[in-house]
Write an enzyme that holds these catalytic residues in place. Structure first.
Site, PDB file in Angstrom:
ATOM      1  N   ARG A 132      39.883  -6.038  10.818  1.00 35.36           N
ATOM      2  CA  ARG A 132      39.132  -5.065  11.587  1.00 35.36           C
ATOM      3  C   ARG A 132      40.216  -3.980  12.000  1.00 35.36           C
ATOM      4  O   ARG A 132      41.251  -4.273  12.239  1.00 35.36           O
ATOM      5  CB  ARG A 132      38.556  -5.598  12.811  1.00 35.36           C
ATOM      6  CG  ARG A 132      37.434  -6.598  12.267  1.00 35.36           C
ATOM      7  CD  ARG A 132      36.797  -7.248  13.813  1.00 35.36           C
ATOM      8  NE  ARG A 132      35.775  -8.223  13.125  1.00 35.36           N
ATOM      9  CZ  ARG A 132      35.947  -9.514  13.071  1.00 35.36           C
ATOM     10  NH1 ARG A 132      37.094  -9.989  13.306  1.00 35.36           N
ATOM     11  NH2 ARG A 132      34.922 -10.577  12.899  1.00 35.36           N
ATOM     12  N   LYS A 157      37.638 -10.556  17.360  1.00 40.92           N
ATOM     13  CA  LYS A 157      36.461 -10.426  17.669  1.00 40.92           C
ATOM     14  C   LYS A 157      35.843 -11.905  18.371  1.00 40.92           C
ATOM     15  O   LYS A 157      36.149 -12.816  17.682  1.00 40.92           O
ATOM     16  CB  LYS A 157      35.305 -10.222  16.465  1.00 40.92           C
ATOM     17  CG  LYS A 157      33.793  -9.791  17.093  1.00 40.92           C
ATOM     18  CD  LYS A 157      33.197  -9.143  15.935  1.00 40.92           C
ATOM     19  CE  LYS A 157      31.899  -8.706  16.391  1.00 40.92           C
ATOM     20  NZ  LYS A 157      30.844  -8.114  15.295  1.00 40.92           N
ATOM     21  N   HIS A 223      35.914   1.357   7.941  1.00 38.74           N
ATOM     22  CA  HIS A 223      35.374  -0.149   7.720  1.00 38.74           C
ATOM     23  C   HIS A 223      34.873  -0.481   6.390  1.00 38.74           C
ATOM     24  O   HIS A 223      34.936  -1.938   5.813  1.00 38.74           O
ATOM     25  CB  HIS A 223      34.161  -0.507   8.877  1.00 38.74           C
ATOM     26  CG  HIS A 223      33.904  -1.811   9.207  1.00 38.74           C
ATOM     27  ND1 HIS A 223      34.868  -2.464   9.806  1.00 38.74           N
ATOM     28  CD2 HIS A 223      32.931  -2.763   8.734  1.00 38.74           C
ATOM     29  CE1 HIS A 223      34.351  -3.717   9.953  1.00 38.74           C
ATOM     30  NE2 HIS A 223      33.044  -3.609   9.145  1.00 38.74           N
ATOM     31  N   ARG A 226      37.230  -2.964   4.919  1.00 35.15           N
ATOM     32  CA  ARG A 226      36.886  -4.391   5.142  1.00 35.15           C
ATOM     33  C   ARG A 226      35.826  -5.000   3.972  1.00 35.15           C
ATOM     34  O   ARG A 226      35.947  -6.057   3.331  1.00 35.15           O
ATOM     35  CB  ARG A 226      36.752  -4.593   6.549  1.00 35.15           C
ATOM     36  CG  ARG A 226      36.222  -5.934   6.885  1.00 35.15           C
ATOM     37  CD  ARG A 226      36.338  -6.229   8.483  1.00 35.15           C
ATOM     38  NE  ARG A 226      35.358  -7.219   8.943  1.00 35.15           N
ATOM     39  CZ  ARG A 226      36.016  -8.325   9.327  1.00 35.15           C
ATOM     40  NH1 ARG A 226      37.248  -8.435   9.060  1.00 35.15           N
ATOM     41  NH2 ARG A 226      35.237  -9.270   9.747  1.00 35.15           N
ATOM     42  N   HIS A 249      34.855 -14.647  10.710  1.00 33.65           N
ATOM     43  CA  HIS A 249      33.543 -14.734  11.190  1.00 33.65           C
ATOM     44  C   HIS A 249      33.204 -15.995  11.514  1.00 33.65           C
ATOM     45  O   HIS A 249      33.669 -17.270  11.265  1.00 33.65           O
ATOM     46  CB  HIS A 249      32.390 -14.799   9.956  1.00 33.65           C
ATOM     47  CG  HIS A 249      32.541 -13.201   9.335  1.00 33.65           C
ATOM     48  ND1 HIS A 249      32.282 -13.022   8.075  1.00 33.65           N
ATOM     49  CD2 HIS A 249      32.865 -12.168   9.858  1.00 33.65           C
ATOM     50  CE1 HIS A 249      32.228 -11.729   7.718  1.00 33.65           C
ATOM     51  NE2 HIS A 249      32.553 -11.102   8.956  1.00 33.65           N
ATOM     52  N   TYR A 258      27.494 -10.713   2.291  1.00 33.93           N
ATOM     53  CA  TYR A 258      28.209 -10.139   1.290  1.00 33.93           C
ATOM     54  C   TYR A 258      27.420 -10.777  -0.068  1.00 33.93           C
ATOM     55  O   TYR A 258      27.366  -9.760  -1.112  1.00 33.93           O
ATOM     56  CB  TYR A 258      29.639 -10.166   1.298  1.00 33.93           C
ATOM     57  CG  TYR A 258      30.390  -9.696   2.344  1.00 33.93           C
ATOM     58  CD1 TYR A 258      30.553  -8.147   2.362  1.00 33.93           C
ATOM     59  CD2 TYR A 258      30.781 -10.347   3.528  1.00 33.93           C
ATOM     60  CE1 TYR A 258      31.111  -7.387   3.349  1.00 33.93           C
ATOM     61  CE2 TYR A 258      31.316  -9.679   4.588  1.00 33.93           C
ATOM     62  CZ  TYR A 258      31.663  -8.232   4.506  1.00 33.93           C
ATOM     63  OH  TYR A 258      32.268  -7.571   5.474  1.00 33.93           O
TER      64      TYR A 258
END
Length: 280
Positions: A132, A157, A223, A226, A249, A258
């Site tokens: 990120r 995150k 982004h 990524r 994640h 994805y």
């Protein structure tokens, strides 16, 4: 600074929340106060419900943005004001759009057209590790473990640490960068000096300029690198659980998204009209 604002900051610090989370909570509470021109501790449940209706009907904010506002206000009432509230919120339907997906060739073109070596290196590391932007600009020299070939991400995150794998190509790029810039603290430091990290806005600007110089017509943001990392790794056969770890994640269902963006991946569909002649 008002006592209420200071109390909110203190509660965030006590719980180890990141600066980004703290700022988003402060913004949410400030917006609420501005809407009614009164202190949040005097606002009723009925006013709160009306406020969230206005976010959807008047400002037409997305459900994700409204949820961020709710998190901040809920935190204030629960941990600072010690007050519960019950309101009915109608969430706007969230559009399920597929973001722009860049090919390997397009990523290479963008990086090649980035004119400054520091930003060119940052784009390579961004794509090469699937980071990120906030993680990239907060990287420090000491976070690189050359023996394990990993980069330690601090306060990612969800305020979680993790290690991401550095490939030989990325390590080679970082070695060349360090020999030139001799970073000692922040890996990517500002033009103001080594004690300052480079700004995220500067990296975004360099990316947009590179996209323009590369002549790409696709609407993409930094982004997108990524997303490109994730889709290209899946196409190369990376297991989903490894991709989840690399991307940071918490829920594997986020990583599985994805797969929905790559219908051609391992697709065994048959060409049902292959034996038709003169198909029109």
């Amino acid at each position: 600074m008002t006592p209420l604002r200071q109390a909110l900051i203190d509660e965030c610090k006590l719980r180890g929340y990141s600066e980004r989370t703290r700022d988003s909570y402060l913004y949410a509470v400030t917006q609420l106060a501005k809407y009614y021109h009164q202190s949040p501790d005097t606002i009723s449940d009925e006013q709160l419900e009306q406020y969230f209706r206005s976010l959807s009907l008047e400002r037409e904010l997305s459900s994700a943005t409204i949820h961020l506002q709710l998190n901040g206000i809920h935190f204030l009432y629960k941990y600072v004001l010690k007050r519960t509230f019950s309101i009915d919120i109608v969430w706007p339907k969230r559009p399920r759009s597929i973001p722009t997906l860049l090919s390997k060739v397009e990523v290479k073109q963008i990086v090649a057209h980035c004119r400054h070596e520091k930003y060119r290196t940052m784009l390579k590391v961004y794509y090469g590790c699937g980071l990120r932007l906030n993680e990239l600009v907060h990287a420090k020299v000491e976070d690189i473990d050359r023996a394990r070939k990993t980069l330690r991400i601090h306060n990612g995150k969800g305020n979680k640490d993790r290690d991401v794998v550095l490939t030989e190509s990325v390590l080679h790029v970082l070695r060349g960068y360090w020999l030139h810039f001799r970073a000692t603290d922040w890996l990517f430091y500002s033009s103001r000096g080594m004690e300052f990290q480079v700004g995220a806005t500067s990296v975004q600007k360099a990316f947009r300029e590179a996209v323009k110089l590369a002549g790409l017509s696709k609407k993409c943001s930094i982004h997108s690198l990524r997303h490109a990392y994730a889709t290209h790794q899946l196409e190369s056969g990376m297991p989903l659980n490894q991709l989840q770890q690399q991307l940071g994640h918490v829920d594997i269902r986020t990583t599985q998204t994805y797969l929905h963006w790559l219908p051609e991946l391992n697709n065994s569909a048959q060409d049902l009209m292959a034996d038709w002649e003169g198909v029109s």
